[in-house]
Design a protein around this motif. Structure first.
Motif: not given
Length: 255
Positions: A175-178, A217-240
């Motif tokens: 399956d895809t990395l995302q 409190a901090g990690s809940v905010i970070g979880g949403q930020l990470g989801a927004g950033v992570g799904r925009r990364l192409p496979p090669w960049l996510l792997r990097t």
């Protein structure tokens, strides 16, 4: 803990929640931060594990779109994570820290190598299963035991567990990395939750609930930020990114 220190712990929680959702090494930010502010190591480890649970759930919710159609896969792999995290949390409470210190850097190094070699290894696994109609929907037969072992590590300490999990899923599941990152976030949330529950029940007196609340409190905010950033990364960049964070984790642990 002063107001300034509390604010810095929240910021560390935000950073950890973001990194955990994208890759999975947030403990390497929050744990040293707590130690720097004078929190005893055992209390820091237990409180950090509990505090990061809401952030893991937040990251998993943020990746709900990528989780579509993976219910059976997630449920099967979740059983391995549950059993492994339960065993790892118990080991943390009964074994000396030195028991795992030697093997943790080796595991992270292995995870990095597997992530780098993932495309070629995935192709090899697919070719091996071609005569059977391809890689099974829930992954190659060895994936569940490997997820179980990563769960043990998650329950014991968990730093860079995401690197190891993505290596396992990326190689053994077609399956895809995302989409696999979405699965990783669910498994991380489950593993952290199981470990956190064990610590609450068996080591309640060692938990610093102020630290738990600040990191949560901090990690809940970070979880949403990470989801927004992570799904925009192409496979090669996510792997990097996975390799870079894992390499930093390895250096920190060796140091």
């Amino acid at each position: 803990m002063s107001l300034l220190e509390a604010g810095l712990v929240v910021l560390a929680g935000i950073a950890a929640g973001t990194i955990n959702t994208v890759v999975g090494s947030g403990t390497l930010i929050t744990f040293p931060t707590l130690l720097a502010f004078g929190v005893p190591p055992v209390t820091a480890n237990v409180s950090n594990a509990i505090g990061l649970v809401p952030g893991s759930v937040s990251g998993a919710v943020g990746y709900r779109r990528e989780l579509g159609g993976q219910r059976a896969r997630v449920l099967r792999l979740a059983s391995g994570t549950f059993l492994g995290a339960l065993a790892g949390a118990v080991l943390l409470l009964v074994l000396p820290a030195s028991a795992f210190e030697a093997i943790v850097p080796a595991l992270i190094l292995l995870g990095l190598v597997l992530v780098v070699c993932q495309p070629r290894l995935s192709a090899w696994v697919a070719a091996r299963h071609a005569h059977l109609g391809g890689v099974p929907e829930n992954g190659a037969p060895w994936v569940w035991p490997a997820v179980l072992l990563v769960g043990v590590y998650c329950g014991y300490f968990g730093a860079a567990q995401g690197v190891l999990m993505m290596a396992v899923l990326g190689i053994g599941v077609d399956d895809t990395l995302q989409r696999l990152n979405g699965v990783k976030n669910v498994l991380a949330a489950l593993g952290n939750g199981v470990a956190g529950l064990v610590f609450v029940l068996a080591a309640f007196d060692t938990v610093d609930w102020t630290v738990v609340a600040l990191i949560a409190a901090g990690s809940v905010i970070g979880g949403q930020l990470g989801a927004g950033v992570g799904r925009r990364l192409p496979p090669w960049l996510l792997r990097t990114v996975i390799v870079m964070v894992g390499a930093v984790a390895l250096v920190v642990l060796l140091a």
